[in-house]
Structure formats: structure tokens, C-alpha cells
Write a protein that holds these residues in place. Structure first.
Motif, PDB file in Angstrom:
ATOM      1  N   ILE A 104       9.519  -0.829  14.611  1.00 39.86           N
ATOM      2  CA  ILE A 104       9.797  -0.045  13.147  1.00 39.86           C
ATOM      3  C   ILE A 104       9.275   1.371  13.340  1.00 39.86           C
ATOM      4  CG2 ILE A 104       8.689   0.010  10.814  1.00 39.86           C
ATOM      5  CD1 ILE A 104       8.594  -2.963  11.157  1.00 39.86           C
ATOM      6  N   GLU A 105       9.895   2.466  12.743  1.00 37.83           N
ATOM      7  CA  GLU A 105       9.310   3.597  12.674  1.00 37.83           C
ATOM      8  C   GLU A 105       8.486   3.849  11.674  1.00 37.83           C
ATOM      9  OE1 GLU A 105      12.194   6.676  13.150  1.00 37.83           O
ATOM     10  OE2 GLU A 105      13.519   5.318  14.269  1.00 37.83           O
ATOM     11  N   ARG A 106       7.430   4.609  11.762  1.00 40.72           N
ATOM     12  CA  ARG A 106       6.529   5.007  10.718  1.00 40.72           C
ATOM     13  C   ARG A 106       7.050   5.919   9.611  1.00 40.72           C
ATOM     14  NH1 ARG A 106       0.785   6.127  12.940  1.00 40.72           N
ATOM     15  NH2 ARG A 106       0.242   5.818  10.697  1.00 40.72           N
ATOM     16  N   PRO A 107       7.004   5.308   8.427  1.00 42.57           N
ATOM     17  CA  PRO A 107       7.800   6.191   7.299  1.00 42.57           C
ATOM     18  C   PRO A 107       6.995   7.418   7.061  1.00 42.57           C
ATOM     19  CG  PRO A 107       6.651   4.116   6.386  1.00 42.57           C
ATOM     20  CD  PRO A 107       6.542   4.191   7.820  1.00 42.57           C
ATOM     21  N   HIS A 108       7.680   8.329   6.613  1.00 44.39           N
ATOM     22  CA  HIS A 108       7.268   9.658   6.278  1.00 44.39           C
ATOM     23  C   HIS A 108       7.151   9.933   4.638  1.00 44.39           C
ATOM     24  CE1 HIS A 108       6.883  10.951  10.436  1.00 44.39           C
ATOM     25  NE2 HIS A 108       8.023  10.498  10.635  1.00 44.39           N
ATOM     26  N   GLY A 109       6.360  10.994   4.007  1.00 41.36           N
ATOM     27  CA  GLY A 109       6.487  10.978   2.580  1.00 41.36           C
ATOM     28  C   GLY A 109       5.816  10.077   1.939  1.00 41.36           C
ATOM     29  N   VAL A 110       5.104   9.135   2.429  1.00 40.18           N
ATOM     30  CA  VAL A 110       4.439   8.274   1.421  1.00 40.18           C
ATOM     31  C   VAL A 110       3.513   8.861   0.607  1.00 40.18           C
ATOM     32  CG1 VAL A 110       3.187   5.907   1.437  1.00 40.18           C
ATOM     33  CG2 VAL A 110       4.925   6.122   3.244  1.00 40.18           C
ATOM     34  N   PRO A 111       3.475   8.478  -0.720  1.00 37.92           N
ATOM     35  CA  PRO A 111       2.684   9.311  -1.652  1.00 37.92           C
ATOM     36  C   PRO A 111       1.024   8.957  -1.314  1.00 37.92           C
ATOM     37  CG  PRO A 111       4.386   8.556  -2.764  1.00 37.92           C
ATOM     38  CD  PRO A 111       4.481   7.912  -1.527  1.00 37.92           C
ATOM     39  N   PHE A 112       0.126   9.860  -1.501  1.00 37.96           N
ATOM     40  CA  PHE A 112      -1.165   9.799  -1.092  1.00 37.96           C
ATOM     41  C   PHE A 112      -1.831   8.495  -1.779  1.00 37.96           C
ATOM     42  CE2 PHE A 112      -5.479  10.535  -2.265  1.00 37.96           C
ATOM     43  CZ  PHE A 112      -6.247  10.712  -0.766  1.00 37.96           C
ATOM     44  N   ARG A 113      -1.372   8.492  -3.027  1.00 34.99           N
ATOM     45  CA  ARG A 113      -2.096   6.778  -3.623  1.00 34.99           C
ATOM     46  C   ARG A 113      -1.639   5.816  -3.075  1.00 34.99           C
ATOM     47  NH1 ARG A 113       1.742   5.377  -7.917  1.00 34.99           N
ATOM     48  NH2 ARG A 113       3.308   6.755  -8.200  1.00 34.99           N
ATOM     49  N   HIS A 114      -0.319   5.760  -2.762  1.00 37.97           N
ATOM     50  CA  HIS A 114       0.162   4.529  -1.833  1.00 37.97           C
ATOM     51  C   HIS A 114      -0.559   4.304  -0.537  1.00 37.97           C
ATOM     52  CE1 HIS A 114       4.309   4.702  -4.104  1.00 37.97           C
ATOM     53  NE2 HIS A 114       3.083   4.426  -5.043  1.00 37.97           N
ATOM     54  N   ARG A 115      -0.862   5.445  -0.061  1.00 40.52           N
ATOM     55  CA  ARG A 115      -1.537   5.079   1.347  1.00 40.52           C
ATOM     56  C   ARG A 115      -3.088   4.967   1.234  1.00 40.52           C
ATOM     57  NH1 ARG A 115      -1.786  10.671   3.580  1.00 40.52           N
ATOM     58  NH2 ARG A 115      -0.798  11.246   1.913  1.00 40.52           N
ATOM     59  N   VAL A 116      -3.690   5.076  -0.060  1.00 43.29           N
ATOM     60  CA  VAL A 116      -5.023   4.950  -0.284  1.00 43.29           C
ATOM     61  C   VAL A 116      -5.122   3.555  -0.462  1.00 43.29           C
ATOM     62  CG1 VAL A 116      -6.832   5.133  -2.065  1.00 43.29           C
ATOM     63  CG2 VAL A 116      -5.713   7.233  -1.126  1.00 43.29           C
ATOM     64  N   ALA A 117      -3.791   3.156  -1.164  1.00 48.70           N
ATOM     65  CA  ALA A 117      -4.094   1.493  -1.642  1.00 48.70           C
ATOM     66  C   ALA A 117      -3.815   0.587  -0.286  1.00 48.70           C
ATOM     67  CB  ALA A 117      -3.046   1.187  -2.659  1.00 48.70           C
ATOM     68  N   ALA A 133       3.899   1.815   2.838  1.00 46.12           N
ATOM     69  CA  ALA A 133       2.656   2.281   2.917  1.00 46.12           C
ATOM     70  C   ALA A 133       1.971   1.812   3.953  1.00 46.12           C
ATOM     71  CB  ALA A 133       1.861   2.209   1.633  1.00 46.12           C
ATOM     72  N   MET A 134       1.941   0.441   4.210  1.00 41.32           N
ATOM     73  CA  MET A 134       1.116  -0.407   5.206  1.00 41.32           C
ATOM     74  C   MET A 134       1.677   0.317   6.637  1.00 41.32           C
ATOM     75  SD  MET A 134      -0.865  -2.216   3.831  1.00 41.32           S
ATOM     76  CE  MET A 134      -1.491  -2.577   5.435  1.00 41.32           C
ATOM     77  N   CYS A 135       2.776   0.477   6.950  1.00 42.86           N
ATOM     78  CA  CYS A 135       3.480   1.119   8.037  1.00 42.86           C
ATOM     79  C   CYS A 135       2.844   2.523   8.304  1.00 42.86           C
ATOM     80  CB  CYS A 135       4.966   0.947   7.876  1.00 42.86           C
ATOM     81  SG  CYS A 135       5.672  -0.651   8.303  1.00 42.86           S
ATOM     82  N   ALA A 136       2.764   3.278   7.082  1.00 42.15           N
ATOM     83  CA  ALA A 136       2.401   4.664   7.240  1.00 42.15           C
ATOM     84  C   ALA A 136       0.805   4.844   7.706  1.00 42.15           C
ATOM     85  CB  ALA A 136       2.692   5.357   6.031  1.00 42.15           C
ATOM     86  N   VAL A 137       0.073   3.887   7.161  1.00 41.76           N
ATOM     87  CA  VAL A 137      -1.384   3.793   7.514  1.00 41.76           C
ATOM     88  C   VAL A 137      -1.889   3.233   8.927  1.00 41.76           C
ATOM     89  CG1 VAL A 137      -1.930   4.308   5.128  1.00 41.76           C
ATOM     90  CG2 VAL A 137      -2.187   2.100   6.186  1.00 41.76           C
ATOM     91  N   SER A 138      -0.964   2.393   9.499  1.00 47.89           N
ATOM     92  CA  SER A 138      -1.486   1.478  10.685  1.00 47.89           C
ATOM     93  C   SER A 138      -0.351   1.495  11.581  1.00 47.89           C
ATOM     94  CB  SER A 138      -1.695   0.080  10.173  1.00 47.89           C
ATOM     95  OG  SER A 138      -1.973  -0.666  11.264  1.00 47.89           O
ATOM     96  N   LEU A 139      -0.621   1.947  12.800  1.00 48.47           N
ATOM     97  CA  LEU A 139       0.134   1.835  13.998  1.00 48.47           C
ATOM     98  C   LEU A 139       0.376   0.351  14.170  1.00 48.47           C
ATOM     99  CD1 LEU A 139      -1.016   4.595  16.402  1.00 48.47           C
ATOM    100  CD2 LEU A 139       1.227   4.424  15.221  1.00 48.47           C
ATOM    101  N   ARG A 140      -0.622  -0.599  14.166  1.00 45.43           N
ATOM    102  CA  ARG A 140      -0.649  -1.859  14.353  1.00 45.43           C
ATOM    103  C   ARG A 140       0.548  -2.601  13.248  1.00 45.43           C
ATOM    104  NH1 ARG A 140      -5.560  -6.133  14.542  1.00 45.43           N
ATOM    105  NH2 ARG A 140      -4.331  -8.148  14.955  1.00 45.43           N
TER     106      ARG A 140
END
Length: 145
Positions: A7-20, A64-71
Motif C-alpha cells: 500500500i502506498e501512503r496517502p498524501h493530503g490527509v487532513p491534520f485532524r484525521h492524522r491526529v485521530a 489516516a492510519m496509513c498516513a501516520v504509520s509505516l507499519r
């Protein structure tokens, strides 16, 4: 557990989604260590009172999960990724159908994913590609007043 492809890490994930997603990352990883029976029990408790998730919310949670974690973004991160996405949805008052199962075609591999309306969210495979073994669906009629 594996996913059909990396899976490629998504770009442009809003900040509030990454915080969650960051907030639920550690709980998702810890939940992934539980035996299946206990995991199912915990998820059934967590889904209480939640409305069924819509596809947009589920896709945002998964991204958001893919954006914040390589795992979670990796090919073997399906369990924490799916658990984290379900938990992010729950933070917003909804619950997707959380599933774990196996591929129906060789070679045998286990996988975990989330679904909305019977369709896997962003898995890139047909709906019948996996045989479900454990399913934790939203409670019918929950979250509606």
C-alpha cells in the motif's frame, strides 16, 4: 496477516484525521496482540451505540492510519490498520464492519479489513476475494434517535 499488494501512503490527509489516527495507533497495535476470541469481544463492546459508518468516513479513517504509520501502510500491517480505522470511525460515532479472514484463492493468506455495505474499503480486490472468519458489524439500528 497480509494484504494482496503493498500500500502506498496517502498524501493530503487532513491534520485532524492524522491526529485521530495517531491517538488510536497504540491501542490498535495493542488490540492486534489479543487472541481472536478476546479481540472479537472487545470490538463488540466498542461498537455499542455507534451508527454504521459510511464509505467516505471509513476510507478517510483507513487513509489516516496509513498516513501516520509505516507499519499500517505496509503489506503486513492489515490487522493494526483495520483495527485503527475502526477505532477512528468510532471516535466519530460510527462503526464499519470489521472483518478478518483468508483468501479464497491460492496461496493461503490471512487478512483483516473493514467493510461498508458488504464491500471492502480500498482493498483493490473483488468483494468475494476473502472468506470471512470473524466479523464485527455495526449493531442494526444503533446510533439513530
Amino acid at each position: 496477516m497480509t494484504t494482496p499488494s503493498a500500500i502506498e501512503r496517502p498524501h493530503g490527509v487532513p491534520f485532524r484525521h492524522r491526529v485521530a489516527a495517531r491517538a488510536v495507533l497504540l491501542p490498535a497495535v495493542l488490540l492486534s496482540l489479543l487472541p481472536p476470541r478476546r479481540l472479537r469481544t472487545v470490538l463488540r463492546v466498542l461498537r455499542r451505540g455507534a451508527a454504521p459508518a459510511d464509505e467516505v468516513r471509513a476510507r478517510q479513517a483507513r487513509d489516516a492510519m496509513c498516513a501516520v504509520s509505516l507499519r499500517c501502510a505496509g503489506p503486513k500491517g492489515c490487522l493494526p490498520r483495520s483495527l485503527g480505522a475502526a477505532l477512528v470511525c468510532r471516535l466519530h460515532g460510527s462503526w464499519p464492519t470489521w472483518c478478518t479472514g483468508v483468501r479464497v484463492v491460492a496461496p493461503f493468506t490471512a487478512h483483516a479489513w473493514i467493510e461498508v455495505a458488504g464491500h471492502p474499503v480500498d482493498e483493490g480486490v473483488p468483494d468475494d476475494y476473502f472468506a470471512r472468519l470473524i466479523v464485527v458489524a455495526p449493531v442494526p439500528g444503533a446510533g439513530r434517535r
